[in-house]
Design a protein around this motif. Structure first.
Motif, PDB file in Angstrom:
ATOM      1  N   CYS A 279       0.842  -1.183   0.000  1.00 14.65           N
ATOM      2  CA  CYS A 279       0.000   0.000   0.000  1.00 14.65           C
ATOM      3  C   CYS A 279       0.884   1.242   0.000  1.00 14.65           C
ATOM      4  N   GLU A 280       0.279   2.369  -0.361  1.00  9.78           N
ATOM      5  CA  GLU A 280       0.944   3.658  -0.356  1.00  9.78           C
ATOM      6  C   GLU A 280       0.154   4.623   0.515  1.00  9.78           C
ATOM      7  N   ILE A 281       0.876   5.423   1.309  1.00 10.77           N
ATOM      8  CA  ILE A 281       0.265   6.335   2.271  1.00 10.77           C
ATOM      9  C   ILE A 281       0.805   7.735   2.005  1.00 10.77           C
ATOM     10  N   GLN A 282      -0.088   8.705   1.975  1.00  7.37           N
ATOM     11  CA  GLN A 282       0.326  10.099   1.769  1.00  7.37           C
ATOM     12  C   GLN A 282      -0.564  10.988   2.628  1.00  7.37           C
ATOM     13  N   GLU A 283       0.051  11.767   3.520  1.00  6.59           N
ATOM     14  CA  GLU A 283      -0.686  12.693   4.372  1.00  6.59           C
ATOM     15  C   GLU A 283      -0.369  14.138   4.006  1.00  6.59           C
ATOM     16  N   HIS A 284       0.921  14.470   3.936  1.00  6.97           N
ATOM     17  CA  HIS A 284       1.356  15.807   3.557  1.00  6.97           C
ATOM     18  C   HIS A 284       2.450  15.677   2.499  1.00  6.97           C
ATOM     19  N   ALA A 285       2.838  16.807   1.956  1.00 11.23           N
ATOM     20  CA  ALA A 285       3.887  16.825   0.935  1.00 11.23           C
ATOM     21  C   ALA A 285       5.257  17.125   1.534  1.00 11.23           C
ATOM     22  N   LYS A 286       5.422  16.923   2.831  1.00 10.42           N
ATOM     23  CA  LYS A 286       6.700  17.141   3.501  1.00 10.42           C
ATOM     24  C   LYS A 286       7.211  15.824   4.053  1.00 10.42           C
ATOM     25  N   PRO A 287       8.536  15.676   4.164  1.00  7.23           N
ATOM     26  CA  PRO A 287       9.079  14.402   4.673  1.00  7.23           C
ATOM     27  C   PRO A 287       8.693  14.179   6.127  1.00  7.23           C
ATOM     28  N   ILE A 288       8.390  12.933   6.466  1.00  6.29           N
ATOM     29  CA  ILE A 288       8.024  12.611   7.841  1.00  6.29           C
ATOM     30  C   ILE A 288       9.271  12.679   8.718  1.00  6.29           C
ATOM     31  N   GLN A 289       9.052  12.938   9.993  1.00  9.04           N
ATOM     32  CA  GLN A 289      10.164  13.044  10.939  1.00  9.04           C
ATOM     33  C   GLN A 289      10.578  11.682  11.477  1.00  9.04           C
ATOM     34  N   ASP A 290       9.608  10.798  11.711  1.00  9.44           N
ATOM     35  CA  ASP A 290       9.926   9.487  12.291  1.00  9.44           C
ATOM     36  C   ASP A 290       8.741   8.564  12.062  1.00  9.44           C
ATOM     37  N   MET A 291       8.998   7.275  12.074  1.00  5.72           N
ATOM     38  CA  MET A 291       7.934   6.275  11.994  1.00  5.72           C
ATOM     39  C   MET A 291       8.423   4.987  12.652  1.00  5.72           C
ATOM     40  N   GLN A 292       7.468   4.202  13.117  1.00  3.91           N
ATOM     41  CA  GLN A 292       7.815   2.965  13.817  1.00  3.91           C
ATOM     42  C   GLN A 292       6.622   2.022  13.790  1.00  3.91           C
ATOM     43  N   TRP A 293       6.920   0.739  13.620  1.00  6.09           N
ATOM     44  CA  TRP A 293       5.876  -0.287  13.667  1.00  6.09           C
ATOM     45  C   TRP A 293       5.502  -0.571  15.115  1.00  6.09           C
ATOM     46  N   LEU A 294       4.239  -0.854  15.344  1.00  5.15           N
ATOM     47  CA  LEU A 294       3.777  -1.233  16.680  1.00  5.15           C
ATOM     48  C   LEU A 294       4.026  -2.726  16.875  1.00  5.15           C
ATOM     49  N   TRP A 295       4.783  -3.038  17.911  1.00  7.73           N
ATOM     50  CA  TRP A 295       5.162  -4.425  18.176  1.00  7.73           C
ATOM     51  C   TRP A 295       4.432  -5.000  19.376  1.00  7.73           C
ATOM     52  N   ASN A 296       3.688  -4.176  20.107  1.00  5.11           N
ATOM     53  CA  ASN A 296       3.224  -4.578  21.436  1.00  5.11           C
ATOM     54  C   ASN A 296       1.726  -4.834  21.494  1.00  5.11           C
ATOM     55  N   GLN A 297       1.081  -5.160  20.384  1.00  2.00           N
ATOM     56  CA  GLN A 297      -0.347  -5.441  20.427  1.00  2.00           C
ATOM     57  C   GLN A 297      -0.644  -6.631  19.533  1.00  2.00           C
TER      58      GLN A 297
ATOM     59  N   ALA B 233      -3.857  -7.183  18.150  1.00  2.00           N
ATOM     60  CA  ALA B 233      -5.016  -6.992  17.274  1.00  2.00           C
ATOM     61  C   ALA B 233      -4.616  -7.049  15.813  1.00  2.00           C
ATOM     62  N   SER B 234      -3.511  -6.396  15.461  1.00  2.00           N
ATOM     63  CA  SER B 234      -3.058  -6.365  14.081  1.00  2.00           C
ATOM     64  C   SER B 234      -1.561  -6.155  14.075  1.00  2.00           C
ATOM     65  N   ARG B 235      -0.895  -6.769  13.125  1.00  2.00           N
ATOM     66  CA  ARG B 235       0.555  -6.620  13.025  1.00  2.00           C
ATOM     67  C   ARG B 235       0.929  -5.534  12.007  1.00  2.00           C
ATOM     68  N   ASP B 236      -0.047  -4.867  11.438  1.00  2.00           N
ATOM     69  CA  ASP B 236       0.200  -3.936  10.346  1.00  2.00           C
ATOM     70  C   ASP B 236      -0.035  -2.488  10.754  1.00  2.00           C
ATOM     71  N   LEU B 237       0.176  -2.146  12.019  1.00  3.52           N
ATOM     72  CA  LEU B 237      -0.041  -0.790  12.485  1.00  3.52           C
ATOM     73  C   LEU B 237       1.281  -0.025  12.473  1.00  3.52           C
TER      74      LEU B 237
ATOM     75  N   ASN C  70      -3.119   1.948   9.341  1.00  2.31           N
ATOM     76  CA  ASN C  70      -3.219   0.519   9.050  1.00  2.31           C
ATOM     77  C   ASN C  70      -2.435   0.288   7.765  1.00  2.31           C
ATOM     78  N   ALA C  71      -1.246  -0.295   7.901  1.00  2.00           N
ATOM     79  CA  ALA C  71      -0.347  -0.429   6.762  1.00  2.00           C
ATOM     80  C   ALA C  71      -0.792  -1.494   5.775  1.00  2.00           C
ATOM     81  N   ASP C  72      -1.808  -2.270   6.122  1.00  2.00           N
ATOM     82  CA  ASP C  72      -2.304  -3.273   5.180  1.00  2.00           C
ATOM     83  C   ASP C  72      -3.283  -2.664   4.191  1.00  2.00           C
ATOM     84  N   THR C  73      -4.074  -1.717   4.653  1.00  2.00           N
ATOM     85  CA  THR C  73      -5.092  -1.107   3.798  1.00  2.00           C
ATOM     86  C   THR C  73      -4.798   0.360   3.493  1.00  2.00           C
ATOM     87  N   GLY C  74      -3.840   0.975   4.201  1.00  2.00           N
ATOM     88  CA  GLY C  74      -3.572   2.398   4.016  1.00  2.00           C
ATOM     89  C   GLY C  74      -4.587   3.294   4.686  1.00  2.00           C
TER      90      GLY C  74
END
Length: 520
Positions: A72-90, A92-96, A110-114
């Protein structure tokens, strides 16, 4: 990643490298701009390998590495993101995926559906964040003015409160930090800067956190956090809100670039600006019998001291060659990979060796490290020097393994020394411009002995066993650095020509070389 694969960005591409063989497995191509962030999923499964990458336009792409496709592809703003990290501690879903979008938004995807699950804004510009490894509901945001502690993080809904904001004055604003390299000792300097965390905004003359390179919770110690500055590392105790450790670089030392805290042992992998990787391990103030040394200081706050245990060789840093980033194996924590700007990936492994306690250097201020006496309840054999270097846990004993007079009667209590070894190297392409030449084509006459060869700049590659999921094979021959190009004359030979650097008179030395591949 947990599967032993290294993912990193190169221009608009994402490269997947096998750390065991130092071979490139995948080149993921979909970004239209330079990649600035790459994160491996923390989910410990081997049948699904997910990697997220973000470019300077703010686009996030989630990749299925095995298939080599974008999920999937995700776009919120036209500026580079500062940081990102996968959630490992739940569960319910492994794609957060949690991302910091400029200037002050954190968004859970939700990185599976965007799909955007929730979005939260804050008052200050967010630089990075770190999850508490002991409490999944606690999150720390590093801002330009201070740190915001969030205690109600949940994947199901956005945090209700704006968090608790604390201010931390920079270590450079404290005159005591300048004395760390002197003979006054870290203990005296530490006492002067203990109160660094406060709810009041610091004075105008104090420096903000703009020069703070990194914020991270310690996975080996509950309620502890580190702040990385170019010339020092601060260890904060969040229960008493004060500094309990300072790792300072001497005046002639090389500044820090990055630090990775370990979870198996209380150690820190540190990357310096000259490409040198150092390992610092916390010193335990324990006596030989295993009882804590009596400290006449009634101060209940424990001072943390990290001793330098090993360091690797530095690289030659130039205007175009410099270290980019360092990653550590999350499974074993005994190897680190260095990404260099010229395309090299250097994999350093940590090795341990037994030393004689009788000939130990008594002038060393660092307390000795001991090898573990057992693994999974199985003691070291009578004819076995030490446990194999399977992980950092196997190489360094904890404080419990050093305790007890019963072990002193045995010969298992052995002091170990650690050292870095360069075990694998992925060579990058030479600096442009460089020549690309393919060998003569396949014909009916040479079909039996034909082997496709490709020359790229200074390197010659064999493409005989190339597969769809891999690219260049082993390097067979390396030219001198003055080569300007080659021309093939047959399947087994080529002519390389070179021109030296002009001398004072502007004259050069031209060389023509005929190379026979079977004999070299």
């Amino acid at each position: 990643g947990w599967q032993g694969l290294i993912a990193y960005g190169c221009h608009s591409l994402v490269l997947i490298v096998d750390a065991n063989t130092a071979q490139t497995l995948q080149v993921l191509e979909r970004h239209k701009a330079s990649v600035v962030k790459v994160r491996h999923t923390c989910f410990k499964v081997y049948y699904l390998i997910l990697v997220s990458s973000a470019d300077v336009t703010g686009k996030i792409i989630v990749w299925d590495v095995a298939a080599g496709t974008a999920r999937c592809e995700i776009q919120e703003h036209a500026k580079p993101i500062q940081d990102m990290q996968w959630l490992w501690n739940q569960d319910a879903s492994r794609d957060l995926l949690l991302a910091v979008h400029p200037p002050n938004y954190i968004v859970l995807w939700n990185a599976d559906t965007g799909t955007k699950l929730w979005k939260k804004s804050y008052a200050e510009n967010i630089l990075s964040f770190s999850f508490d490894p002991f409490d999944p509901s606690r999150l720390a945001l590093l801002t330009s003015e201070g740190i915001v502690f969030i205690s109600d993080f949940s994947p199901s809904k956005a945090p209700a409160s704006s968090g608790k904001k604390v201010y931390i004055s920079s270590p450079h604003s404290s005159p005591s930090h300048n004395k760390l390299a002197a003979a006054t000792g870290a203990k005296k300097a530490l006492d002067k800067v203990k109160v660094l965390i406060s709810n009041e905004k610091p004075s105008a003359e104090s420096v903000t956190l703009n020069d703070c390179l990194q914020l991270s919770y310690l996975p080996s110690k509950r309620n502890y956090m580190l702040l990385l500055y170019p010339r020092e590392i601060l260890i904060l105790d969040l229960e008493v809100n004060q500094t309990v450790g300072v790792i300072a670089i001497e005046r002639t030392g090389v500044p820090f670039l990055q630090v990775i805290p370990c979870f198996q042992r209380d150690g820190l992998f540190c990357l310096h600006e000259n490409g040198c990787i150092t390992l610092r391990v916390r010193r335990f103030n324990y006596s030989v019998t295993g009882t804590p040394n009596e400290d006449p200081d009634p101060d209940p706050v424990q001072e943390l001291i990290y001793d330098l245990r090993s360091q690797c060789d530095a690289i030659r840093v130039t205007k175009t060659v410099r270290p980019f980033s360092m990653v550590c194996c999350p499974v074993n924590e005994n190897s680190a990979a260095l990404i260099v700007s010229d395309g090299r990936v250097m994999i350093w492994e940590l090795k341990s060796s037994i030393s004689d306690r009788n000939v130990r250097n008594s002038s060393s201020s660092a307390s000795p490290l001991y090898s573990p006496v057992s693994f999974c309840g199985i003691p070291v054999g009578a004819f076995q020097n030490k446990l194999p270097d399977l992980s950092l846990d196997n190489m360094i004993a904890g404080q419990g393994a050093v305790a007890g007079e019963e072990q002193l009667k045995n010969s298992f209590l052995q002091e170990v020394h650690l050292k870095f070894l360069l075990t694998r190297l992925l060579s990058g392409l030479p600096l442009p411009p460089f020549a690309i030449r393919m060998c003569p084509p396949l014909t009916t006459k040479n079909i039996k002995q034909y082997e496709p060869m490709l020359a790229v700049g200074e390197y010659l590659y064999s493409l005989l066993n190339i597969k769809k999921s891999s690219i260049l094979a082993n390097t067979l021959y390396v030219f001198s650095s003055d080569d300007r190009g080659i021309e093939w004359i047959s399947l087994t030979g080529f002519i390389s020509f070179a021109t030296s650097t002009p001398n004072n008179l502007g004259l050069v030395r031209n060389e023509l070389q005929l190379v026979d591949l079977p004999t070299g």
